[in-house]
Design a protein around this motif. Structure first.
Motif, PDB file in Angstrom:
ATOM      1  N   TYR A 288     -11.231  11.164  59.425  1.00  0.00           N
ATOM      2  CA  TYR A 288     -12.265  11.158  60.464  1.00  0.00           C
ATOM      3  C   TYR A 288     -13.655  10.981  59.864  1.00  0.00           C
ATOM      4  O   TYR A 288     -14.537  10.365  60.480  1.00  0.00           O
ATOM      5  N   ALA A 289     -13.878  11.547  58.694  1.00  0.00           N
ATOM      6  CA  ALA A 289     -15.194  11.446  58.046  1.00  0.00           C
ATOM      7  C   ALA A 289     -15.532   9.999  57.682  1.00  0.00           C
ATOM      8  O   ALA A 289     -16.704   9.606  57.732  1.00  0.00           O
ATOM      9  N   ARG A 290     -14.534   9.217  57.319  1.00  0.00           N
ATOM     10  CA  ARG A 290     -14.806   7.829  56.930  1.00  0.00           C
ATOM     11  C   ARG A 290     -14.581   6.836  58.069  1.00  0.00           C
ATOM     12  O   ARG A 290     -15.015   5.697  57.998  1.00  0.00           O
ATOM     13  N   ASP A 291     -13.907   7.264  59.146  1.00  0.00           N
ATOM     14  CA  ASP A 291     -13.548   6.354  60.230  1.00  0.00           C
ATOM     15  C   ASP A 291     -13.890   6.991  61.577  1.00  0.00           C
ATOM     16  O   ASP A 291     -13.072   7.667  62.198  1.00  0.00           O
ATOM     17  N   GLY A 292     -15.127   6.765  62.027  1.00  0.00           N
ATOM     18  CA  GLY A 292     -15.576   7.355  63.286  1.00  0.00           C
ATOM     19  C   GLY A 292     -14.783   6.878  64.483  1.00  0.00           C
ATOM     20  O   GLY A 292     -14.578   7.626  65.447  1.00  0.00           O
ATOM     21  N   ALA A 293     -14.301   5.636  64.439  1.00  0.00           N
ATOM     22  CA  ALA A 293     -13.531   5.105  65.558  1.00  0.00           C
ATOM     23  C   ALA A 293     -12.193   5.827  65.693  1.00  0.00           C
ATOM     24  O   ALA A 293     -11.719   6.083  66.804  1.00  0.00           O
ATOM     25  N   ALA A 294     -11.583   6.160  64.566  1.00  0.00           N
ATOM     26  CA  ALA A 294     -10.315   6.898  64.600  1.00  0.00           C
ATOM     27  C   ALA A 294     -10.520   8.276  65.227  1.00  0.00           C
ATOM     28  O   ALA A 294      -9.710   8.729  66.052  1.00  0.00           O
ATOM     29  N   PHE A 295     -11.607   8.939  64.833  1.00  0.00           N
ATOM     30  CA  PHE A 295     -11.916  10.236  65.442  1.00  0.00           C
ATOM     31  C   PHE A 295     -12.148  10.093  66.934  1.00  0.00           C
ATOM     32  O   PHE A 295     -11.592  10.848  67.740  1.00  0.00           O
ATOM     33  N   ASP A 298      -8.840   9.554  68.833  1.00  0.00           N
ATOM     34  CA  ASP A 298      -8.003  10.756  68.882  1.00  0.00           C
ATOM     35  C   ASP A 298      -8.638  11.836  69.751  1.00  0.00           C
ATOM     36  O   ASP A 298      -7.936  12.578  70.448  1.00  0.00           O
ATOM     37  N   PHE A 299      -9.956  11.938  69.711  1.00  0.00           N
ATOM     38  CA  PHE A 299     -10.638  12.936  70.536  1.00  0.00           C
ATOM     39  C   PHE A 299     -10.408  12.646  72.016  1.00  0.00           C
ATOM     40  O   PHE A 299     -10.086  13.562  72.793  1.00  0.00           O
ATOM     41  N   ALA A 300     -10.563  11.395  72.426  1.00  0.00           N
ATOM     42  CA  ALA A 300     -10.367  11.037  73.833  1.00  0.00           C
ATOM     43  C   ALA A 300      -8.946  11.358  74.284  1.00  0.00           C
ATOM     44  O   ALA A 300      -8.731  11.918  75.369  1.00  0.00           O
ATOM     45  N   LYS A 301      -7.959  11.027  73.460  1.00  0.00           N
ATOM     46  CA  LYS A 301      -6.560  11.306  73.817  1.00  0.00           C
ATOM     47  C   LYS A 301      -6.311  12.809  73.921  1.00  0.00           C
ATOM     48  O   LYS A 301      -5.613  13.274  74.829  1.00  0.00           O
TER      49      LYS A 301
END
Length: 327
Positions: A288-295, A298-301
């Protein structure tokens, strides 16, 4: 024989339809629930939430936290919004230990509900208003958006004891966090993503004084950046009510700065730093620290999954006209 089966099927379908239409009966959540009931609902919520955030950006984090604290106590039923009422012996969740000195944003929800009532009287639950407001709070601060499933009803009761028992605290260990979320049917990944909500907002010194006073090590033994610890001690010079940002770099922007801070040993709360402290979630924090889109994804889901938490069977439910009291 065939005709009997047809008649039985029709009878069961009619019974299901009748029960689903009874007041206080939960229905399956749907993104289209209000399409015909209140077509102007989502623009009304978004507009009112935007006004609240424009007036005070910290309102967004407050409303998001209200949604968490509602859903984790007997499901997403707006019970957290109920005021105490001595005439009916209602002791609400607002006075529970995790809520009493930290939850706010009630006035913003009041204003949003008022706007919704003007557009669609006695139609939209406070629980649905809160779910939509939380989504809009995130997106207004630059975070992700998602389709909110709707059709919740509001509890006529609340439980201070349940709030005290169910809400994870700032001193929680990783194992207790994982257990608390698992009991709600949420995974370790959900827990870590949802903890990323701490990329916005602030906390009182009373919740992090142990970290501030530990020098190079916090009270729980976890490593803390020494410079950061000194900054926290300075913040606590104002007393237990003094506040510090959960994400020191971008406290009012919904991004992945929270996870970068954890990797730098700058987690404000013990429960924050537990996510990156040589345990099972370290790899996900790094991702998550290196990939804001992944965070963000996952947060939305995870928000959708948490929003599905339902009140217990038998809970008295309704659509409240005013969020602070039953009808």
């Amino acid at each position: 024989m065939a005709s009997s089966r047809v008649l039985l099927a029709l009878s069961l379908a009619l019974l299901t339809l009748t029960v689903a239409s009874l007041p206080g009966t939960p229905t399956a959540l749907s993104t289209s629930y209000y399409n015909k009931r209140c077509a102007s609902l989502q623009p009304a919520v978004r507009s009112a939430m935007a006004r609240a955030v424009a007036s005070d950006p910290t309102t967004a984090a407050a409303v998001l936290r209200l949604f968490f604290h509602d859903c984790f106590v007997n499901g997403c039923d707006a019970s957290v919004l109920l005021d105490d009422d001595t005439t009916t012996n209602l002791i609400g969740e607002k006075s529970a230990f995790p809520n009493a000195n930290s939850l706010r944003g009630y006035e913003a929800i009041d204003a949003i509900k008022s706007a919704v009532e003007s557009a669609c009287p006695a139609t939209v639950s406070c629980a649905d208003v809160l779910a939509l407001a939380a989504r809009d709070a995130v997106s207004l601060l630059g975070g992700p958006s998602w389709n909110v499933r709707l059709g919740r009803l509001d509890a006529r009761i609340a439980s201070r004891d349940a709030a005290n028992a169910n809400l994870p605290g700032p001193g929680s260990s990783l194992s207790s966090l994982l257990d608390a979320f698992q009991r709600k049917g949420l995974s370790a990944r959900d827990m870590t993503a949802l903890s990323g909500a701490h990329t916005v907002g602030r906390a009182r010194c009373a919740t992090f004084r142990g970290r501030a006073g530990g020098g190079a090590n916090g009270s729980g033994g976890e490593v803390i950046n020494a410079t950061y610890a000194a900054e926290l001690r300075g913040a606590c010079g104002g007393g237990d009510g003094a506040v510090a940002p959960l994400d020191v770099a971008t406290p009012d922007a919904f991004d992945n700065g929270y996870f970068r801070a954890l990797m730098e040993r700058r987690g404000l709360l013990h429960s924050d730093q537990e996510l990156f402290n040589g345990g099972s979630q370290d790899a996900l924090v790094r991702k998550y620290a290196r990939d804001g889109a992944a965070f963000a994804g996952d947060f939305a889901k995870a928000m959708v999954r948490m929003g599905n938490l339902a009140p217990a069977p038998g809970t008295p439910l309704e659509v409240r006209k005013y969020c602070r009291r039953p009808n």
